[in-house]
Structures are given as C-alpha cells and as structure tokens.
Design a protein around this motif. Sequence first.
Motif, PDB file in Angstrom:
ATOM      1  N   SER A 109     -37.018  -9.568 -44.807  1.00 50.75           N
ATOM      2  CA  SER A 109     -36.998 -11.017 -44.634  1.00 50.75           C
ATOM      3  C   SER A 109     -37.378 -11.452 -43.227  1.00 50.75           C
ATOM      4  N   ILE A 110     -37.269 -10.556 -42.255  1.00 52.72           N
ATOM      5  CA  ILE A 110     -37.453 -10.964 -40.862  1.00 52.72           C
ATOM      6  C   ILE A 110     -38.744 -10.435 -40.238  1.00 52.72           C
ATOM      7  N   THR A 111     -39.460  -9.544 -40.931  1.00 55.48           N
ATOM      8  CA  THR A 111     -40.656  -8.953 -40.333  1.00 55.48           C
ATOM      9  C   THR A 111     -41.934  -9.710 -40.654  1.00 55.48           C
TER      10      THR A 111
ATOM     11  N   ILE B 271     -51.460   7.013 -41.190  1.00 56.57           N
ATOM     12  CA  ILE B 271     -51.874   5.658 -41.586  1.00 56.57           C
ATOM     13  C   ILE B 271     -52.714   4.956 -40.530  1.00 56.57           C
ATOM     14  N   GLY B 272     -52.945   5.614 -39.400  1.00 56.78           N
ATOM     15  CA  GLY B 272     -53.831   5.050 -38.386  1.00 56.78           C
ATOM     16  C   GLY B 272     -53.334   3.737 -37.817  1.00 56.78           C
ATOM     17  N   GLU B 273     -54.111   2.664 -38.012  1.00 55.53           N
ATOM     18  CA  GLU B 273     -53.811   1.388 -37.369  1.00 55.53           C
ATOM     19  C   GLU B 273     -53.204   0.356 -38.314  1.00 55.53           C
ATOM     20  N   ARG B 274     -52.644   0.791 -39.420  1.00 49.81           N
ATOM     21  CA  ARG B 274     -51.919  -0.154 -40.276  1.00 49.81           C
ATOM     22  C   ARG B 274     -50.751  -0.747 -39.501  1.00 49.81           C
ATOM     23  N   LYS B 275     -50.442  -1.998 -39.793  1.00 50.20           N
ATOM     24  CA  LYS B 275     -49.345  -2.679 -39.107  1.00 50.20           C
ATOM     25  C   LYS B 275     -47.999  -2.098 -39.530  1.00 50.20           C
ATOM     26  N   VAL B 276     -47.158  -1.856 -38.535  1.00 51.35           N
ATOM     27  CA  VAL B 276     -45.802  -1.366 -38.763  1.00 51.35           C
ATOM     28  C   VAL B 276     -44.836  -2.260 -37.994  1.00 51.35           C
ATOM     29  N   CYS B 277     -43.711  -2.585 -38.606  1.00 50.27           N
ATOM     30  CA  CYS B 277     -42.637  -3.293 -37.905  1.00 50.27           C
ATOM     31  C   CYS B 277     -41.390  -2.420 -37.923  1.00 50.27           C
ATOM     32  N   ILE B 278     -40.719  -2.344 -36.795  1.00 44.95           N
ATOM     33  CA  ILE B 278     -39.447  -1.632 -36.751  1.00 44.95           C
ATOM     34  C   ILE B 278     -38.353  -2.635 -36.395  1.00 44.95           C
ATOM     35  N   ALA B 279     -37.349  -2.690 -37.251  1.00 48.79           N
ATOM     36  CA  ALA B 279     -36.214  -3.592 -37.052  1.00 48.79           C
ATOM     37  C   ALA B 279     -35.028  -2.750 -36.597  1.00 48.79           C
ATOM     38  N   ARG B 280     -34.494  -3.101 -35.449  1.00 47.08           N
ATOM     39  CA  ARG B 280     -33.446  -2.293 -34.820  1.00 47.08           C
ATOM     40  C   ARG B 280     -32.174  -3.117 -34.639  1.00 47.08           C
ATOM     41  N   GLU B 281     -31.024  -2.498 -34.932  1.00 48.27           N
ATOM     42  CA  GLU B 281     -29.728  -3.125 -34.677  1.00 48.27           C
ATOM     43  C   GLU B 281     -29.603  -4.485 -35.374  1.00 48.27           C
ATOM     44  N   LEU B 282     -30.022  -4.555 -36.619  1.00 45.99           N
ATOM     45  CA  LEU B 282     -29.996  -5.817 -37.351  1.00 45.99           C
ATOM     46  C   LEU B 282     -28.593  -6.417 -37.402  1.00 45.99           C
ATOM     47  N   THR B 283     -28.495  -7.694 -37.147  1.00 40.25           N
ATOM     48  CA  THR B 283     -27.291  -8.542 -37.123  1.00 40.25           C
ATOM     49  C   THR B 283     -26.376  -8.251 -35.938  1.00 40.25           C
ATOM     50  N   LYS B 284     -26.753  -7.320 -35.070  1.00 34.51           N
ATOM     51  CA  LYS B 284     -25.937  -7.002 -33.900  1.00 34.51           C
ATOM     52  C   LYS B 284     -26.468  -7.742 -32.670  1.00 34.51           C
ATOM     53  N   ILE B 285     -25.787  -7.588 -31.550  1.00 36.75           N
ATOM     54  CA  ILE B 285     -26.140  -8.316 -30.329  1.00 36.75           C
ATOM     55  C   ILE B 285     -27.571  -8.023 -29.898  1.00 36.75           C
TER      56      ILE B 285
ATOM     57  N   GLU C 230     -30.166  -7.079 -31.692  1.00 37.55           N
ATOM     58  CA  GLU C 230     -31.147  -7.097 -32.782  1.00 37.55           C
ATOM     59  C   GLU C 230     -32.548  -7.323 -32.229  1.00 37.55           C
ATOM     60  N   GLU C 231     -33.496  -6.547 -32.752  1.00 39.63           N
ATOM     61  CA  GLU C 231     -34.863  -6.646 -32.249  1.00 39.63           C
ATOM     62  C   GLU C 231     -35.838  -6.206 -33.330  1.00 39.63           C
ATOM     63  N   VAL C 232     -36.964  -6.908 -33.418  1.00 41.09           N
ATOM     64  CA  VAL C 232     -38.043  -6.517 -34.322  1.00 41.09           C
ATOM     65  C   VAL C 232     -39.314  -6.372 -33.496  1.00 41.09           C
ATOM     66  N   LEU C 233     -39.946  -5.214 -33.608  1.00 40.76           N
ATOM     67  CA  LEU C 233     -41.194  -4.937 -32.903  1.00 40.76           C
ATOM     68  C   LEU C 233     -42.276  -4.620 -33.925  1.00 40.76           C
ATOM     69  N   CYS C 234     -43.474  -5.168 -33.732  1.00 40.48           N
ATOM     70  CA  CYS C 234     -44.569  -4.930 -34.667  1.00 40.48           C
ATOM     71  C   CYS C 234     -45.818  -4.481 -33.914  1.00 40.48           C
ATOM     72  N   GLY C 235     -46.587  -3.632 -34.560  1.00 40.96           N
ATOM     73  CA  GLY C 235     -47.828  -3.140 -33.975  1.00 40.96           C
ATOM     74  C   GLY C 235     -48.294  -1.913 -34.730  1.00 40.96           C
ATOM     75  N   THR C 236     -49.266  -1.210 -34.179  1.00 40.46           N
ATOM     76  CA  THR C 236     -49.675   0.059 -34.768  1.00 40.46           C
ATOM     77  C   THR C 236     -48.638   1.116 -34.392  1.00 40.46           C
ATOM     78  N   PRO C 237     -48.608   2.243 -35.103  1.00 41.63           N
ATOM     79  CA  PRO C 237     -47.676   3.305 -34.709  1.00 41.63           C
ATOM     80  C   PRO C 237     -47.850   3.725 -33.252  1.00 41.63           C
ATOM     81  N   LEU C 238     -49.096   3.786 -32.782  1.00 40.90           N
ATOM     82  CA  LEU C 238     -49.355   4.171 -31.395  1.00 40.90           C
ATOM     83  C   LEU C 238     -48.778   3.142 -30.428  1.00 40.90           C
ATOM     84  N   GLU C 239     -48.977   1.863 -30.715  1.00 34.56           N
ATOM     85  CA  GLU C 239     -48.453   0.807 -29.845  1.00 34.56           C
ATOM     86  C   GLU C 239     -46.924   0.834 -29.808  1.00 34.56           C
ATOM     87  N   LEU C 240     -46.315   1.011 -30.960  1.00 32.90           N
ATOM     88  CA  LEU C 240     -44.852   1.027 -31.024  1.00 32.90           C
ATOM     89  C   LEU C 240     -44.276   2.238 -30.298  1.00 32.90           C
ATOM     90  N   ARG C 241     -44.929   3.374 -30.438  1.00 24.70           N
ATOM     91  CA  ARG C 241     -44.459   4.564 -29.727  1.00 24.70           C
ATOM     92  C   ARG C 241     -44.487   4.327 -28.218  1.00 24.70           C
TER      93      ARG C 241
END
Length: 224
Positions: free
Chosen positions: A122-124, A177-191, A193-204
């Motif tokens: 719902s949030i990505t 998957i190369g450059e497909r878009k990926v979002c990682i949602a971390r610590e959902l509902t906690k202080i 909470e963060e969502v980051l989106c990009g390619t796997p390389l960018e997120l790494r």
Amino acid sequence: METGTLYIIGTPIGNLEDITPRAIRILNEVDVVFCEDTRVTRRLFERHGITTHLKSLNARTESLKIAEVLDLLKEGQSVAYVSDAGTPTVSDPGSQLVGSVRNEGIKIEVIPGPSALTAALSITGVPASEFLFLGFLPHKKGRQTQLKEIAQTKRTVVLYESTHRIIKLLNELEEHIGERKVCIARELTKIYEEVLCGTPLELRGILENDPQKQKGEFVVVISQ
C-alpha cells in the motif's frame, strides 16, 4: 460437550496501537492465548491491559503443542493464537495448528489485523492488483530456483528479508532482474519507518553508505 473456538488474531507489526477493539476484546475473553514468544506478546498485553494466560507455541514446538490445544478446545475452552507480529500463518507459525483444528471439525474464527505484506504494497506505489508472495527465500536449497522465477514472472513480487541478508539479496536481484524497480520497506509502522525505491544496484549503494539503513525487518517489493 460443546467444543470451544480457536481464534486466529492479527497483531501489530510494530506500533502497538495498531490492533482492533475486537481483537483486544477477544484476547481478554478467551481462556488461554498461545503465542510465538510470551515475552513479545506480554508487551502487547501490558500496553492494552490484557491479563489472559499466555502459553508458547512457535515454529519449533507447533507440532508438539497441537494436541494440547485440541484437548483444551474439546473441553469447551476458547483459545486464541497470535504470532509475534502481523497475521499468523503468513510466513509465521500456525498453519499446522489451523489445519489440525479444522480436521477435527472445531470452529475457527479469524480476527483480521495488520500484515507487513499488505502494508508494504500500500505504501510503495507498485501495482498490486496481482502479485506473487514468496515470503522468506530459502537460505540455500531452492534459492536460485526462486530467484529465476522472480526474473521470469510478469507480476509484482513481494519478499521478506532480514537485516543480515538484505545486501546479499540485493546483489542477487541485480544479477537476476537487472534494472527493474525495487522498493524496500523497513521498520513499517515504527519510528524509523522508511521506504526506498530504485534498482537493486542503487539500493545496495544506499544501504552500504549508511549501515543504519540495513537494520530492521524488510519487505522487498519488486515491480512488474
């Protein structure tokens, strides 16, 4: 004698306020609550003034505790089951218990609640009308098979990953998957909470540059 009812109850995935009034009422009314870790569930109980007796039933003990739960239900007692966070049986224990109780013809009711899976979708902003949920990938056997499945599917894919393996997963996704878009949602509902989106390389790169962002439980959403 009339048998009792087994209640499968969703509980907060982080913020302890995220629980329904009905869930609180049922947790107060049942005779006993089985849970993954009594220490975790006790914090929830203390927050909401619930005093029902707690017993442990986790992935290691589920098959051993089923008979105990069935005996209680056959005696007419009401029983609830909760996981540490979110919805039981969804990448959590409980499916063996539910299956065994259902096979005995005993009533089961669900009290819906939070789920990291649906919260992340719902949030990505990733299309979520159709998706493939794989939970935690196997550590070894079968892992490469599932990564190939992710690469081939045309649907959104959702995974769970831990703080210890998130970098490894991003490396593997970059390869598959190369450059497909990926979002990682971390610590959902906690202080934090963060969502980051990009390619796997960018997120790494983002996570390697800030080790704090590698902490917590992750929901990984891979776009179509």
